[in-house]
Scaffold this active site. Structure first.
Site, PDB file in Angstrom:
ATOM      1  N   THR A  14       0.815  -1.224   0.000  1.00 38.48           N
ATOM      2  CA  THR A  14       0.000   0.000   0.000  1.00 38.48           C
ATOM      3  C   THR A  14       0.843   1.266   0.000  1.00 38.48           C
ATOM      4  O   THR A  14       0.478   2.272  -0.610  1.00 38.48           O
ATOM      5  CB  THR A  14      -0.907  -0.012   1.256  1.00 38.48           C
ATOM      6  OG1 THR A  14      -1.863  -1.054   1.086  1.00 38.48           O
ATOM      7  CG2 THR A  14      -1.630   1.289   1.471  1.00 38.48           C
ATOM      8  N   SER A  59       1.664  -7.741  -0.988  1.00 35.09           N
ATOM      9  CA  SER A  59       2.451  -8.653  -0.149  1.00 35.09           C
ATOM     10  C   SER A  59       1.905 -10.078  -0.109  1.00 35.09           C
ATOM     11  O   SER A  59       2.618 -11.006   0.265  1.00 35.09           O
ATOM     12  CB  SER A  59       2.592  -8.097   1.267  1.00 35.09           C
ATOM     13  OG  SER A  59       1.360  -8.146   1.932  1.00 35.09           O
ATOM     14  N   THR A  92       1.438  -4.592   4.247  1.00 32.80           N
ATOM     15  CA  THR A  92       1.225  -4.987   5.642  1.00 32.80           C
ATOM     16  C   THR A  92       0.506  -6.335   5.778  1.00 32.80           C
ATOM     17  O   THR A  92       0.542  -6.943   6.846  1.00 32.80           O
ATOM     18  CB  THR A  92       0.400  -3.927   6.396  1.00 32.80           C
ATOM     19  OG1 THR A  92      -0.880  -3.805   5.764  1.00 32.80           O
ATOM     20  CG2 THR A  92       1.114  -2.591   6.414  1.00 32.80           C
ATOM     21  N   ASP A  93      -0.131  -6.796   4.698  1.00 36.96           N
ATOM     22  CA  ASP A  93      -0.931  -8.031   4.817  1.00 36.96           C
ATOM     23  C   ASP A  93      -0.098  -9.214   5.309  1.00 36.96           C
ATOM     24  O   ASP A  93      -0.584 -10.051   6.070  1.00 36.96           O
ATOM     25  CB  ASP A  93      -1.580  -8.388   3.477  1.00 36.96           C
ATOM     26  CG  ASP A  93      -2.723  -7.437   3.112  1.00 36.96           C
ATOM     27  OD1 ASP A  93      -3.138  -6.651   3.987  1.00 36.96           O
ATOM     28  OD2 ASP A  93      -3.192  -7.491   1.964  1.00 36.96           O
TER      29      ASP A  93
HETATM   30  N1  ASP Z   1      -2.766  -5.293   0.228  1.00 32.27           N
HETATM   31  C1  ASP Z   1      -1.648  -4.521   0.722  1.00 32.27           C
HETATM   32  C2  ASP Z   1      -0.414  -5.427   0.733  1.00 32.27           C
HETATM   33  O1  ASP Z   1      -0.210  -6.148   1.684  1.00 32.27           O
HETATM   34  C3  ASP Z   1      -1.967  -3.997   2.063  1.00 32.27           C
HETATM   35  C4  ASP Z   1      -0.928  -3.118   2.689  1.00 32.27           C
HETATM   36  O2  ASP Z   1       0.157  -2.901   2.215  1.00 32.27           O
HETATM   37  O3  ASP Z   1      -1.268  -2.571   3.759  1.00 32.27           O
HETATM   38  O4  ASP Z   1       0.336  -5.411  -0.206  1.00 32.27           O
END
Ligand code: ASP
Length: 327
Positions: A14, A59, A92-93
C-alpha cells in the site's frame, strides 16, 4: 558528522500504491523506492539511505524464495561491513510473516526493521512517510540490533516474534498482544524498552521445494471434514489452531492420530495470545491428550508463525520436534 548507512529494500504494498488513470479501479503498486524516500522530509539528516526497488507487488504474492534471497543479501551486506542497518518496506498483509521469517534466519547484530503503511500515498494522513522515517531512524540506531528483527509502524517498535496485524485499516493495526511493543520512537529517536526473547536461528535453506503445510482453525460445531480431506493429501505437515489453550473436538481425533503418525502436526491456538498449555486439562482432545497423541506444541507462536517455523525446520532438515524452537 558521518551519518549511518541504511539499506532499504522495497517490495511493494500500500505504501507504494496509487490509482492509475482510471481512479475507480483502485490503487496498485506505483511509487519506487527512490521516490518514496524523497517524499520523507528530514530523512537525509537521519541516515544515508541506499534505496533499492526490489519488487513492486502486493504482499500476498511474496514467497519463501523472496524472503530467503533477502536474508542472504542482508547477511552478505553485513559481512562486507558496508551497511549499518536494514529496512524492508512491504505490504502490511503479510508483514508479520516476513518479519518472523527474517528473524528466524538472520543471526546478525545490525538492526533489521520491517515497515509498511496502512494508508496509501493519496489518502489524507497517509502513514507511509512517517513509518519510513521511523524505520530508518530505528535501523540507524545500533542498539536496535539487540532486538532481532523488528517491525515499526505508528512509531511503535515490535519484536518480530510477537507482532501481528490486528486490524484491517487502522494505522495502529500492528500489536504485540503478549507483551506490547519493545520500544518506541520518541522525538525522532528510537528507544528500546526491553530485549525480546527470540528463538534459535535456522540456516537459510538452499533452494528446494517448499513443503506444503496446511493451516487449519478449529471452529464451533465442526466435524473435522477438512482433516479428513487432508488425510488423503500429500501435505508435508499440519498446523492446527485449536480452541483456547490447545483444545480440539473429539471428532477430530481419529484423523489427527492418522495424520500425526505420518507428518508433523503442530498445535497452536486461535486465541491470538498466550501459550499452549501442557499439563492442566485432562479430557479427551485437551492439551495433555493431544501432546500424548504426538502433536507438537507451538508454545507461544500463533498459527501463522508456527507454519513458517515448521516450513523452515523441514527445509533445513531439523527435527520438527526439537523443543528449543517451540517456546
Ligand atoms: N494489500 C496490501 C499489501 O499487503 C496492504 C498493505 O500494504 O497494507 O500489499
Amino acid at each position: 558528522m558521518t551519518l549511518p548507512r541504511v539499506r532499504l529494500f522495497l517490495l511493494g504494498g500500500t505504501i507504494t500504491m496509487k490509482a492509475g488513470p482510471d481512479s475507480a479501479s483502485g490503487v496498485v503498486p506505483t511509487v519506487d523506492a527512490r521516490a518514496l524516500c524523497q517524499a520523507v522530509p528530514g530523512l537525509d539528516s537521519v541516515a544515508y539511505v541506499d534505496a533499492r526497488t526490489d519488487k513492486m507487488i502486493a504482499s500476498g504474492n511474496l514467497t519463501y524464495g523472496h524472503a530467503f534471497d533477502l536474508a542472504a543479501e542482508i547477511r552478505l551486506a553485513e559481512k562486507n561491513g558496508d551497511v549499518d542497518g536494514f529496512v524492508i518496506v512491504q505490504g502490511t498483509d503479510t508483514l508479520e510473516e516476513m518479519a518472523f521469517l527474517l528473524d528466524c534466519l538472520l543471526d546478525i547484530k545490525r538492526p533489521v526493521v520491517v515497515t509498511g503503511a496502512m494508508r496509501n500515498p493519496a489518502q489524507l494522513s497517509s502513514d507511509g512517510p512517517a513509518n519510513i522515517l521511523a524505520a530508518v531512524t530505528c535501523a540507524a540506531t545500533m542498539e536496535m540490533g539487540l532486538a532481532g528483527v523488528v517491525v515499526v509502524l505508528n512509531d511503535d517498535i515490535h519484536a518480530a516474534r510477537y507482532v501481528s496485524k490486528r486490524h484491517t485499516g487502522n494505522v495502529g493495526a500492528f500489536q504485540s498482544p503478549n507483551n506490547g511493543p519493545v520500544g518506541r520512537i520518541v522525538e525522532g529517536e528510537a528507544h528500546l524498552f526491553s530485549v525480546p526473547v527470540t528463538g534459535p536461528k535456522i540456516a537459510i535453506p538452499k533452494s528446494g521445494d517448499i513443503p506444503n503445510i496446511a493451516l487449519i482453525k478449529a471452529s464451533y460445531g465442526d466435524d473435522g471434514y477438512l482433516l479428513k480431506l487432508l488425510e488423503t493429501s500429500d501435505c508435508d505437515g499440519l498446523v492446527i489452531e485449536a480452541f483456547g489453550a490447545g483444545h480440539l473436538p473429539e471428532k477430530y481425533l481419529d484423523s489427527l492420530d492418522r495424520l500425526a503418525s505420518r507428518i508433523p502436526v503442530v498445535l497452536s491456538s486461535r486465541a491470538g495470545a498466550g501459550h499452549i498449555f501442557r499439563k492442566t486439562y485432562g479430557y479427551k482432545g485437551a492439551e495433555i491428550d493431544l501432546i500424548k497423541r504426538g502433536l507438537i506444541s507451538s508454545g507461544i507462536l500463533d498459527g501463522l508463525k508456527a507454519k513458517i517455523l515448521l516450513t523452515l525446520l523441514i527445509m533445513s532438515g531439523v527435527d520438527p520436534r526439537a523443543s528449543q524452537y517451540w517456546q
